[in-house]
Design a protein around this motif. Structure first.
Motif, mmCIF file in Angstrom:
data_model
loop_
_atom_site.group_PDB
_atom_site.id
_atom_site.type_symbol
_atom_site.label_atom_id
_atom_site.label_comp_id
_atom_site.label_asym_id
_atom_site.label_seq_id
_atom_site.Cartn_x
_atom_site.Cartn_y
_atom_site.Cartn_z
ATOM 1 N N THR A 21 0.808 -1.218 0.000
ATOM 2 C CA THR A 21 0.000 0.000 0.000
ATOM 3 C C THR A 21 0.844 1.273 0.000
ATOM 4 O OG1 THR A 21 -0.070 0.171 2.411
ATOM 5 C CG2 THR A 21 -1.774 -1.188 1.341
ATOM 6 N N LEU A 22 2.130 1.141 0.293
ATOM 7 C CA LEU A 22 3.064 2.256 0.431
ATOM 8 C C LEU A 22 2.767 3.129 1.647
ATOM 9 C CD1 LEU A 22 3.631 3.288 -3.290
ATOM 10 C CD2 LEU A 22 4.827 1.570 -1.908
ATOM 11 N N GLN A 23 1.915 2.652 2.545
ATOM 12 C CA GLN A 23 1.632 3.376 3.780
ATOM 13 C C GLN A 23 2.871 3.337 4.679
ATOM 14 O OE1 GLN A 23 -1.550 1.725 6.121
ATOM 15 N NE2 GLN A 23 -1.680 3.496 7.454
ATOM 16 N N VAL A 24 3.237 4.493 5.238
ATOM 17 C CA VAL A 24 4.336 4.529 6.199
ATOM 18 C C VAL A 24 3.831 3.915 7.496
ATOM 19 C CG1 VAL A 24 5.879 6.004 7.537
ATOM 20 C CG2 VAL A 24 5.417 6.530 5.142
ATOM 21 N N LEU A 25 4.571 2.936 7.998
ATOM 22 C CA LEU A 25 4.126 2.187 9.167
ATOM 23 C C LEU A 25 4.795 2.638 10.458
ATOM 24 C CD1 LEU A 25 4.117 -1.371 7.548
ATOM 25 C CD2 LEU A 25 2.193 0.206 7.835
ATOM 26 N N MET A 26 6.086 2.936 10.389
ATOM 27 C CA MET A 26 6.794 3.326 11.605
ATOM 28 C C MET A 26 8.159 3.895 11.259
ATOM 29 S SD MET A 26 8.142 -0.292 13.270
ATOM 30 C CE MET A 26 9.068 0.559 14.529
ATOM 31 N N LEU A 27 8.815 4.428 12.272
ATOM 32 C CA LEU A 27 10.183 4.906 12.171
ATOM 33 C C LEU A 27 10.979 4.250 13.283
ATOM 34 C CD1 LEU A 27 12.283 7.033 11.026
ATOM 35 C CD2 LEU A 27 11.594 8.435 12.965
ATOM 36 N N GLY A 28 12.141 3.755 12.952
ATOM 37 C CA GLY A 28 13.034 3.173 13.946
ATOM 38 C C GLY A 28 14.457 3.579 13.642
ATOM 39 N N TYR A 29 15.398 2.979 14.361
ATOM 40 C CA TYR A 29 16.815 3.286 14.160
ATOM 41 C C TYR A 29 17.606 1.993 14.040
ATOM 42 C CZ TYR A 29 15.637 8.038 15.351
ATOM 43 O OH TYR A 29 15.077 9.282 15.349
ATOM 44 N N MET A 30 18.656 2.055 13.250
ATOM 45 C CA MET A 30 19.550 0.911 13.095
ATOM 46 C C MET A 30 20.983 1.363 13.272
ATOM 47 S SD MET A 30 18.279 -1.301 9.818
ATOM 48 C CE MET A 30 16.707 -2.166 9.842
ATOM 49 N N ASN A 31 21.759 0.476 13.893
ATOM 50 C CA ASN A 31 23.202 0.621 13.822
ATOM 51 C C ASN A 31 23.665 -0.371 12.751
ATOM 52 O OD1 ASN A 31 23.093 -1.893 15.038
ATOM 53 N ND2 ASN A 31 24.020 -1.237 16.970
ATOM 54 N N GLU A 32 24.950 -0.434 12.525
ATOM 55 C CA GLU A 32 25.458 -1.292 11.444
ATOM 56 C C GLU A 32 25.128 -2.758 11.687
ATOM 57 O OE1 GLU A 32 29.378 -1.538 8.597
ATOM 58 O OE2 GLU A 32 29.461 -0.330 10.430
ATOM 59 N N GLU A 33 25.188 -3.199 12.931
ATOM 60 C CA GLU A 33 24.893 -4.594 13.259
ATOM 61 C C GLU A 33 23.420 -4.940 12.968
ATOM 62 O OE1 GLU A 33 25.335 -7.700 17.053
ATOM 63 O OE2 GLU A 33 25.642 -5.548 17.376
ATOM 64 N N ALA A 34 22.514 -4.042 13.340
ATOM 65 C CA ALA A 34 21.082 -4.264 13.068
ATOM 66 C C ALA A 34 20.822 -4.300 11.568
ATOM 67 C CB ALA A 34 20.250 -3.173 13.731
ATOM 68 N N PHE A 35 21.505 -3.429 10.832
ATOM 69 C CA PHE A 35 21.336 -3.383 9.382
ATOM 70 C C PHE A 35 21.804 -4.696 8.741
ATOM 71 C CE2 PHE A 35 22.968 -2.096 5.128
ATOM 72 C CZ PHE A 35 21.739 -1.807 4.560
ATOM 73 N N GLU A 36 22.956 -5.177 9.142
ATOM 74 C CA GLU A 36 23.488 -6.429 8.576
ATOM 75 C C GLU A 36 22.582 -7.613 8.921
ATOM 76 O OE1 GLU A 36 25.839 -6.685 6.336
ATOM 77 O OE2 GLU A 36 26.151 -4.513 6.445
ATOM 78 N N LYS A 37 22.067 -7.639 10.136
ATOM 79 C CA LYS A 37 21.156 -8.711 10.558
ATOM 80 C C LYS A 37 19.867 -8.659 9.739
ATOM 81 C CE LYS A 37 19.147 -10.930 14.524
ATOM 82 N NZ LYS A 37 18.278 -10.841 15.610
ATOM 83 N N THR A 38 19.349 -7.462 9.525
ATOM 84 C CA THR A 38 18.132 -7.295 8.726
ATOM 85 C C THR A 38 18.347 -7.794 7.302
ATOM 86 O OG1 THR A 38 17.366 -5.430 10.056
ATOM 87 C CG2 THR A 38 16.510 -5.573 7.808
ATOM 88 N N LYS A 39 19.464 -7.426 6.695
ATOM 89 C CA LYS A 39 19.763 -7.878 5.328
ATOM 90 C C LYS A 39 19.894 -9.402 5.263
ATOM 91 C CE LYS A 39 23.441 -5.732 4.092
ATOM 92 N NZ LYS A 39 24.568 -5.107 3.389
ATOM 93 N N LYS A 40 20.542 -9.983 6.237
ATOM 94 C CA LYS A 40 20.798 -11.431 6.242
ATOM 95 C C LYS A 40 19.515 -12.236 6.479
ATOM 96 C CE LYS A 40 23.432 -14.998 8.591
ATOM 97 N NZ LYS A 40 24.253 -15.340 9.753
ATOM 98 N N GLU A 41 18.726 -11.823 7.470
ATOM 99 C CA GLU A 41 17.556 -12.608 7.874
ATOM 100 C C GLU A 41 16.278 -12.218 7.142
ATOM 101 O OE1 GLU A 41 17.335 -12.387 12.136
ATOM 102 O OE2 GLU A 41 19.264 -13.406 12.396
ATOM 103 N N LYS A 42 16.272 -11.057 6.463
ATOM 104 C CA LYS A 42 15.091 -10.557 5.742
ATOM 105 C C LYS A 42 13.912 -10.285 6.672
ATOM 106 C CE LYS A 42 16.920 -10.961 1.596
ATOM 107 N NZ LYS A 42 17.722 -9.856 1.158
ATOM 108 N N ILE A 43 14.222 -10.040 7.944
ATOM 109 C CA ILE A 43 13.251 -9.627 8.961
ATOM 110 C C ILE A 43 13.849 -8.379 9.619
ATOM 111 C CG2 ILE A 43 12.115 -10.225 11.147
ATOM 112 C CD1 ILE A 43 11.060 -11.894 8.858
ATOM 113 N N VAL A 44 13.041 -7.327 9.792
ATOM 114 C CA VAL A 44 13.575 -6.058 10.290
ATOM 115 C C VAL A 44 14.015 -6.175 11.751
ATOM 116 C CG1 VAL A 44 13.067 -3.626 10.768
ATOM 117 C CG2 VAL A 44 12.211 -4.691 8.664
ATOM 118 N N THR A 45 15.269 -5.774 11.972
ATOM 119 C CA THR A 45 15.833 -5.656 13.316
ATOM 120 C C THR A 45 16.319 -4.230 13.494
ATOM 121 O OG1 THR A 45 16.500 -7.966 13.462
ATOM 122 C CG2 THR A 45 17.673 -6.423 14.864
ATOM 123 N N PHE A 46 15.937 -3.614 14.597
ATOM 124 C CA PHE A 46 16.348 -2.252 14.916
ATOM 125 C C PHE A 46 17.379 -2.279 16.030
ATOM 126 C CE2 PHE A 46 11.879 -1.736 13.546
ATOM 127 C CZ PHE A 46 12.067 -0.830 12.515
#
Length: 195
Positions: A21-46
């Motif tokens: 729907t392109l609806q904005v759902l939320m805002l969070g923050y990532m450090n480099e470790e959270a970003f790498e985990k998100t890319k690897k697991e395909k589940i958002v980690t903040f």
């Protein structure tokens, strides 16, 4: 994808957007470790600033955010992640942290406008006059527009093709209203097929 994690104490803002729907759902923050985990697991980690640790959205509620795409802004200091949410996103129970109002795009606005013209019986409206002529006429008009779209698909005039596609969608919205259905109803059917 190179993100500048040095601008704000190692954290970058992350905008989470519904992929469908392109609806904005939320805002969070990532450090480099959270970003790498998100890319690897395909589940958002903040990175949770209040818990001071990595936090996978849904780890307690089960309301995970499955990653569909990741983009970085032009300054390389903000991330946009399009997701398929498994359920509501906000801890308050709302689908979005920005409230229940869906921002699904112009087709939904057009659907609402069509509905208003029919419900308010706007006499000088083409929409209402077609609606007044009954289901058979509305269905016939959808059929005519579909045939015109097919004819234009065989030619090479992109402008005429797009105009006929727009006419078909417009008349289909009128027919859906007359039958008591909405774009969301049709969307649910399509989503049920997306497996």
């Amino acid at each position: 994808m190179k993100i500048d994690f040095n601008k704000d104490k190692g954290l970058v803002p992350v905008v989470i957007q519904d992929n469908r729907t392109l609806q904005v759902l939320m805002l969070g923050y990532m450090n480099e470790e959270a970003f790498e985990k998100t890319k690897k697991e395909k589940i958002v980690t903040f990175f949770s600033r209040s818990k001071n640790r990595l936090w996978t959205k849904g780890e307690e509620s089960g309301n995970f955010l499955a990653v569909k795409s990741i983009d970085i802004d032009c300054d390389q200091d903000t991330i946009l992640i399009k997701v398929i949410p498994t359920h509501v996103v906000c801890h308050t129970g709302s689908f979005s942290c920005f409230g229940e109002k869906d921002t699904k795009g112009f087709l939904y606005e057009l659907e609402e406008k069509i509905s208003q013209r029919i419900d308010s019986k706007t006499e000088d409206s083409y929409t209402y006059s077609l609606y007044q002529r009954g289901i058979n006429k509305m269905a016939q008009k959808v059929g005519e527009e579909a045939v015109e779209l097919v004819i234009e698909a065989k030619d090479n005039n992109d402008l005429l093709f797009k105009n006929e596609a727009a006419d078909l969608l417009y008349h289909l919205l009128i027919l859906l209203k007359a039958k008591g259905f909405s774009l969301e109803d049709i969307e649910e059917v399509l989503l049920s097929r997306d497996k």
